[in-house]
Design an enzyme around this catalytic site. Structure first.
Site, PDB file in Angstrom:
ATOM      1  N   HIS A 162      -4.550 -10.946  12.900  1.00 13.69           N
ATOM      2  CA  HIS A 162      -3.349 -10.409  13.563  1.00 13.69           C
ATOM      3  C   HIS A 162      -3.762  -9.522  14.725  1.00 13.69           C
ATOM      4  O   HIS A 162      -4.838  -8.928  14.723  1.00 13.69           O
ATOM      5  CB  HIS A 162      -2.476  -9.618  12.584  1.00 13.69           C
TER       6      HIS A 162
ATOM      7  N   ASN B 274      -8.574  -5.854  14.634  1.00 15.86           N
ATOM      8  CA  ASN B 274      -9.572  -5.309  13.721  1.00 15.86           C
ATOM      9  C   ASN B 274     -10.238  -6.465  12.984  1.00 15.86           C
ATOM     10  O   ASN B 274      -9.566  -7.397  12.540  1.00 15.86           O
ATOM     11  CB  ASN B 274      -8.920  -4.358  12.712  1.00 15.86           C
TER      12      ASN B 274
ATOM     13  N   VAL C 216      -5.775  -6.072   6.121  1.00 14.29           N
ATOM     14  CA  VAL C 216      -5.134  -7.345   5.771  1.00 14.29           C
ATOM     15  C   VAL C 216      -6.006  -8.500   6.285  1.00 14.29           C
ATOM     16  O   VAL C 216      -6.274  -8.594   7.491  1.00 14.29           O
ATOM     17  CB  VAL C 216      -3.712  -7.438   6.383  1.00 14.29           C
TER      18      VAL C 216
ATOM     19  N   ARG D  52       7.356  -5.783  13.191  1.00 12.08           N
ATOM     20  CA  ARG D  52       6.951  -4.382  13.323  1.00 12.08           C
ATOM     21  C   ARG D  52       6.048  -3.957  12.169  1.00 12.08           C
ATOM     22  O   ARG D  52       6.271  -4.347  11.024  1.00 12.08           O
ATOM     23  CB  ARG D  52       8.189  -3.477  13.387  1.00 12.08           C
TER      24      ARG D  52
ATOM     25  N   HIS E   8      -2.568  -6.208  16.968  1.00  8.19           N
ATOM     26  CA  HIS E   8      -1.674  -5.054  17.045  1.00  8.19           C
ATOM     27  C   HIS E   8      -1.296  -4.864  18.509  1.00  8.19           C
ATOM     28  O   HIS E   8      -2.183  -4.813  19.375  1.00  8.19           O
ATOM     29  CB  HIS E   8      -2.385  -3.770  16.601  1.00  8.19           C
TER      30      HIS E   8
ATOM     31  N   ILE F   3       4.594  -1.778   9.290  1.00  9.93           N
ATOM     32  CA  ILE F   3       5.296  -0.936   8.323  1.00  9.93           C
ATOM     33  C   ILE F   3       4.898   0.544   8.470  1.00  9.93           C
ATOM     34  O   ILE F   3       5.670   1.428   8.124  1.00  9.93           O
ATOM     35  CB  ILE F   3       5.042  -1.471   6.889  1.00  9.93           C
TER      36      ILE F   3
HETATM   37  P1  5GP Z   1      -5.385  -4.050   9.903  1.00 14.48           P
HETATM   38  O1  5GP Z   1      -5.810  -2.695   9.437  1.00 14.48           O
HETATM   39  O2  5GP Z   1      -5.757  -5.129   8.904  1.00 14.48           O
HETATM   40  O3  5GP Z   1      -5.809  -4.373  11.294  1.00 14.48           O
HETATM   41  O4  5GP Z   1      -3.819  -3.995  10.004  1.00 14.48           O
HETATM   42  C1  5GP Z   1      -2.955  -4.291   8.966  1.00 14.48           C
HETATM   43  C2  5GP Z   1      -1.630  -3.672   9.332  1.00 14.48           C
HETATM   44  O5  5GP Z   1      -0.628  -4.258   8.542  1.00 14.48           O
HETATM   45  C3  5GP Z   1      -1.575  -2.161   9.069  1.00 14.48           C
HETATM   46  O6  5GP Z   1      -1.297  -1.493  10.304  1.00 14.48           O
HETATM   47  C4  5GP Z   1      -0.442  -2.013   8.049  1.00 14.48           C
HETATM   48  O7  5GP Z   1       0.356  -0.874   8.292  1.00 14.48           O
HETATM   49  C5  5GP Z   1       0.334  -3.298   8.222  1.00 14.48           C
HETATM   50  N1  5GP Z   1       0.983  -3.765   7.009  1.00 14.48           N
HETATM   51  C6  5GP Z   1       0.432  -3.858   5.769  1.00 14.48           C
HETATM   52  N2  5GP Z   1       1.329  -4.364   4.895  1.00 14.48           N
HETATM   53  C7  5GP Z   1       2.467  -4.598   5.595  1.00 14.48           C
HETATM   54  C8  5GP Z   1       3.752  -5.112   5.238  1.00 14.48           C
HETATM   55  O8  5GP Z   1       4.037  -5.457   4.097  1.00 14.48           O
HETATM   56  N3  5GP Z   1       4.682  -5.213   6.235  1.00 14.48           N
HETATM   57  C9  5GP Z   1       4.396  -4.841   7.516  1.00 14.48           C
HETATM   58  N4  5GP Z   1       5.383  -4.972   8.411  1.00 14.48           N
HETATM   59  N5  5GP Z   1       3.201  -4.342   7.897  1.00 14.48           N
HETATM   60  C10 5GP Z   1       2.243  -4.221   6.955  1.00 14.48           C
END
Ligand code: 5GP
Ligand code: ZN
Length: 114
Positions: free
Chosen positions: A101, A88, A97, A30, A103, A32
């Site tokens: 990944h 993304n 990140v 999930r 979503h 965060i």
């Molecule tokens: P991005 O913006 O790179 O597509 O998505 C990264 C996602 O990772 C964000 O939605 C953020 O909330 C989530 N995220 C960042 N750090 C952590 C973490 O330590 N644990 C979890 N479960 N999610 C994280």
């Protein structure tokens, strides 16, 4: 030195967190900071920096990631009403990140994209 990649650390079990799903290739956990009632991340065990860094060597992995996203959505009860899968990539997407990944978002009416 600690691995700078937060998702690699989660994958190694260095940070608390429970996997909603896992197999030899990927895990799901999930987000965060959920932006929908269901917000699950599907993450390959291999550190691939982004979709733009994936190659033909990752074809099978990419298929598995999509398959897992659909399975997670189904397991979360989203299949009937629908859901969104987002990847993304790069600065303009706002990606935070640098570890590929997906979503999986659902559980409410999602706004049109833009
Ligand atoms: P991005 O913006 O790179 O597509 O998505 C990264 C996602 O990772 C964000 O939605 C953020 O909330 C989530 N995220 C960042 N750090 C952590 C973490 O330590 N644990 C979890 N479960 N999610 C994280
Ligand atoms: Zn990583």
């Amino acid at each position: 030195m600690a691995d700078p990649c937060i998702f690699c650390r989660i994958l190694r079990g260095e940070l608390p967190g429970q996997f909603a799903y896992e197999d030899d290739y990927l895990v799901a956990f999930r987000d965060i900071h959920p932006v929908a009632p269901t917000h699950v991340l599907v993450v390959p065990r291999e550190h691939v920096e982004s979709l733009a860094h994936a190659s033909s060597a990752h074809r099978e992995l990419l298929g598995r990631l999509l398959e897992a996203a659909a399975a997670v959505a189904s397991r979360e009860g989203l299949a009937a009403r629908g859901y969104r899968v987002v990847i993304n990539t790069g600065t303009d997407s706002g990606s935070e990140v640098a570890h590929l990944h997906l979503h999986v978002l659902g559980g409410r009416q999602l706004r049109a994209m833009g």
